[in-house]
Design a protein around this motif. Sequence first.
Motif, mmCIF file in Angstrom:
data_model
loop_
_atom_site.group_PDB
_atom_site.id
_atom_site.type_symbol
_atom_site.label_atom_id
_atom_site.label_comp_id
_atom_site.label_asym_id
_atom_site.label_seq_id
_atom_site.Cartn_x
_atom_site.Cartn_y
_atom_site.Cartn_z
ATOM 1 N N GLU A 58 -43.070 -11.500 -35.955
ATOM 2 C CA GLU A 58 -42.793 -12.734 -35.622
ATOM 3 C C GLU A 58 -43.908 -13.472 -35.048
ATOM 4 O OE1 GLU A 58 -38.613 -13.577 -34.432
ATOM 5 O OE2 GLU A 58 -38.239 -11.421 -34.169
ATOM 6 N N ASP A 86 -38.549 -18.984 -42.176
ATOM 7 C CA ASP A 86 -37.030 -19.657 -42.409
ATOM 8 C C ASP A 86 -36.093 -18.534 -42.658
ATOM 9 O OD1 ASP A 86 -37.343 -19.640 -45.147
ATOM 10 O OD2 ASP A 86 -37.814 -21.646 -45.377
ATOM 11 N N ARG A 132 -36.386 -14.739 -44.773
ATOM 12 C CA ARG A 132 -36.174 -13.773 -44.288
ATOM 13 C C ARG A 132 -35.001 -13.043 -44.957
ATOM 14 N NH1 ARG A 132 -33.436 -15.581 -38.996
ATOM 15 N NH2 ARG A 132 -32.862 -13.501 -39.179
ATOM 16 N N PRO A 180 -43.675 -17.866 -38.011
ATOM 17 C CA PRO A 180 -42.190 -17.897 -38.229
ATOM 18 C C PRO A 180 -41.931 -18.145 -39.789
ATOM 19 C CG PRO A 180 -43.594 -20.061 -37.258
ATOM 20 C CD PRO A 180 -44.625 -18.867 -37.583
#
Length: 430
Positions: free
Chosen positions: A107, A112, A116, A110
Amino acid sequence: MRIPIREVTPSTPRAEVYGWVHEIRDLGGLAFLLVRDRTGIIQVTVPKKGASEEVLTTVKEVSRESLVRVKGVVKAMAKAPGGREIVPDLIEVVGAAASPLPLDVAEKVPADLDTRLDARFLDARRPRVSAVFQIRSAILLAVQNYLSAEGFLQVTTPKVVAAATEGGTELFPIAYFEKEAFLNQSPQLYKQMLMGAGFERVFEIGPIFRAEEHNTTKHLNEATSIDVEASFMDHAGVMHLLEDIIATSYQTVAATCADQVANLGLTDFDVPKTPFPRLPYTEAIEIAARRTGGDIKYGDDIGTAAERAIGEEMREHYFITEWPTAIKPYYAMPCEDDPAVCQAFDLMHPRMELSSGSRRVHIYDVLLKQMRAKGLSAESFSFYLTPFRYGMPPHAGWGLGAERLVMTMCDLSNIREAVLFPRDRHRLVP
Ligand code: AMO
């Protein structure tokens, strides 16, 4: 990470673990691997002086998210995750991970929600994500245990069906040889028929399919419903059961999933207090009208804005009761003294609806009349209607959305986070 100590000599406890390489750090004289499995992270510390050539080469070449087998001595190390480290004499790459990774499991980068979900297998390696599914599993087990102890029989009803249950607009048609068929929207008709079979108390945890046109944060096209039906119980009885199950689910998660709750950062994980307030529909409408300033009136459905406004006022789980018969399904039993109102309820979390249910119409003629009033053809429902002519007991039940329960309990912003492989308007893979 929970590490099974395999061989113990007085000074050197040894362990063998399998895990994925979470992070690699090279500090000159020392190299560290953080190795992760579903129970957590262990630090593997490789002193460059004294380590074997093979171990040093593996540490240098292994890629993040590769699966490794580590064998070595376990030592106390205050600064390491869990207060322990392994000093390895063997690191074997069991499954190398290709680079670059479709998703950064650690992580640092990042991603979205779409990215994911596209790489869900990697996303689910994240402790925060896997915590949701461990909690989900604990909830479903708690529900099964509770209902079994109360004498409910677990059943499985067909998902390929010939008729709509909850109205015709949200149906998924499927190709079924030469016949017209659909994916079932709810086990409603089947669980009621099982009351006619004399089972008295049944439950099912299974998929429901709804062809919802819109992408929202609380609707799925394939959801999991916890369905209950009980003979000789009225709506008040099954409401007690429902609030008890909600409280039990929270209690179980609090008692058995402390690490997962912490992983999700749920600092105020309170078990909701029962009984939940009962708010008559008319009062719910008044609150919504007052708080939104909108023109919502008696007889309207309670939409998202109204739901939110009422939730802000209630600030805890609550039931909406005494619904107008006209806006509830044909199978909800009208009140004897005022047939314009029915014995139906919705269970609400302050954020959204979790469940709806009712005492059912068990009298054949009344059911037929109510179906016709809703424009449904009795002929296509004869398989459902027939049992009502052969000694149907009075009964009541509800359907509880498993994902919404997980979503509200875990404080997730999108219902897709509560499903491993969600199905929505645009998502059919993975
Ligand atoms: P209802 O249609 O209100 O009632 O559904 C019951 C509960 O199931 C969940 N749910 C959904 N969750 C996610 N996405 C969806 N598209 C979706 N649709 C429904 C919600 C909802 O409260 N037969 C009745 C139940 C009964 O009376 O026993 C029924 O299906 O949490």
